[in-house]
Design a protein around this motif. Structure first.
Motif, PDB file in Angstrom:
ATOM      1  N   GLY A  61     -32.539 -61.373 -40.660  1.00 43.71           N
ATOM      2  CA  GLY A  61     -32.219 -60.365 -41.703  1.00 43.71           C
ATOM      3  C   GLY A  61     -33.126 -60.488 -42.779  1.00 43.71           C
ATOM      4  O   GLY A  61     -33.465 -59.324 -43.214  1.00 43.71           O
ATOM      5  N   LEU A  62     -33.841 -61.637 -43.101  1.00 46.11           N
ATOM      6  CA  LEU A  62     -34.397 -61.648 -44.268  1.00 46.11           C
ATOM      7  C   LEU A  62     -35.881 -61.011 -43.823  1.00 46.11           C
ATOM      8  O   LEU A  62     -36.454 -60.390 -44.603  1.00 46.11           O
ATOM      9  CB  LEU A  62     -34.856 -63.051 -44.651  1.00 46.11           C
ATOM     10  N   GLY A  63     -36.550 -61.211 -42.682  1.00 45.26           N
ATOM     11  CA  GLY A  63     -37.653 -60.348 -42.190  1.00 45.26           C
ATOM     12  C   GLY A  63     -37.431 -59.006 -42.306  1.00 45.26           C
ATOM     13  O   GLY A  63     -38.374 -58.217 -42.634  1.00 45.26           O
ATOM     14  N   ILE A  64     -36.260 -58.536 -42.011  1.00 50.96           N
ATOM     15  CA  ILE A  64     -36.002 -56.989 -42.174  1.00 50.96           C
ATOM     16  C   ILE A  64     -36.150 -56.394 -43.370  1.00 50.96           C
ATOM     17  O   ILE A  64     -36.808 -55.230 -43.864  1.00 50.96           O
ATOM     18  CB  ILE A  64     -34.633 -56.705 -41.463  1.00 50.96           C
ATOM     19  N   GLY A  65     -35.390 -57.402 -44.381  1.00 48.86           N
ATOM     20  CA  GLY A  65     -35.541 -56.913 -45.825  1.00 48.86           C
ATOM     21  C   GLY A  65     -37.070 -56.796 -46.402  1.00 48.86           C
ATOM     22  O   GLY A  65     -37.250 -56.105 -47.243  1.00 48.86           O
TER      23      GLY A  65
END
Length: 302
Positions: free
Chosen positions: A198-202
């Motif tokens: 999720g951090l990479g998506i953001g």
């Protein structure tokens, strides 16, 4: 008139109005607009002393003199209004927003690399092997690479202001979640992988949205420098991460480093939302006087 207006065969008085209202986009200097108005005013004054033949179909000298005097008065009033728009020494808004993008780039790199500094303490607390820790590291890159194109599409549809704000708040939440996952949970490893995904998506929206901002705000001749400042944030983040986060981890533990990065990211994201706009004509510090001057120019030259 300035070079772009001279190429388009635009009169000097029109150049003084149009170029000042598009100062941020076209890059025409305010001095060029003022010089154009001064040049046209001097040319009109020179015509006053040129004798004109009077006779059938000719214009009387007093009427011509009054007409030209009125035009000179209007031009002088226009030049007076042009000059206060951008005063010498005032930094253009686009420069300040590029500096904010530099800070966002720095924070983004800080958030993505903090786990490499805190990884030793995290692996010890969660009892992870090197292979399992590698999956946690790789989850970020999978989300980051997989959502670059959707991030660019969103930046075009929604605008860089909203997309960057949403992305910063998104990755701030997932950075904090990294510190919240309990090592006693039955699926702690899966939870960590999903959080890093999720951090990479953001964070995937940062550079597509920044490029969309540059395309909308920055003149062509300045885009190389603007992109240089934005990508310089990567080096700044890489240089700040080891000493800063090591100091935090030594004093307060590895979880504190994630809390610190989450708070800093959310603060910079809120500042970006308040200060930025999707286009120059939407910014309150530039749009109102530029639109007012441009509308006055259109009414005068109809």
């Amino acid at each position: 008139p300035c070079t772009p207006c001279r190429d388009r065969k635009v009169a000097g008085s029109v150049c003084a109005i149009r170029c000042s209202s598009r100062l941020l986009v076209d890059g025409c200097g305010i001095s060029a607009a003022n010089d154009a108005a001064d040049t046209s005013r001097d040319a009109m004054k020179a015509r006053l002393i040129t004798p004109l033949p009077l006779g059938h179909g000719s214009v009387s000298a007093p009427l011509l003199s009054n007409t030209i005097s009125d035009s000179i008065y209007d031009m002088e009033a226009t030049a007076t209004k042009v000059r206060p728009l951008v005063r010498p020494g005032v930094v253009p808004v686009r420069f300040l927003l590029v500096l904010l993008l530099f800070l966002l780039s720095t924070v983004a790199f800080l958030d993505r690399t903090n786990i490499s500094i805190a990884g030793v303490g995290l692996a010890r607390e969660y009892e992870l092997t090197q292979i399992q820790l590698g999956w946690v590291f790789s989850a970020f890159l999978i989300g980051y690479a997989g959502f670059q194109i959707p991030g660019g599409w969103l930046a075009v549809r929604l605008g860089p202001r909203y997309v960057l704000t949403l992305g910063v708040l998104w990755w701030g939440v997932f950075t904090a979640l990294t510190a919240i996952v309990s090592p006693a949970a039955s699926h702690a490893l899966i939870a960590l992988i999903l959080v890093r995904l999720g951090l990479g998506i953001g964070e995937s929206v940062v550079y597509p949205a920044a490029n969309q901002f540059v395309a909308r705000w920055v003149p062509v001749q300045e885009r190389g420098k603007a992109n240089g400042w934005i990508f310089a944030g990567v080096g700044a983040g890489a240089g700040l991460t080891p000493p800063l986060l090591n100091a935090i981890i030594e004093s307060y533990g590895w979880r504190a480093s994630f809390w610190f990065c989450a708070v800093v990211g959310c603060i910079v994201g809120c500042i970006w939302y308040i200060a930025a706009r999707d286009r120059p004509d939407e910014h309150p510090q530039d749009a109102a006087p530029a639109r007012q001057l441009e509308s006055q120019g259109r009414r005068r030259h109809r």
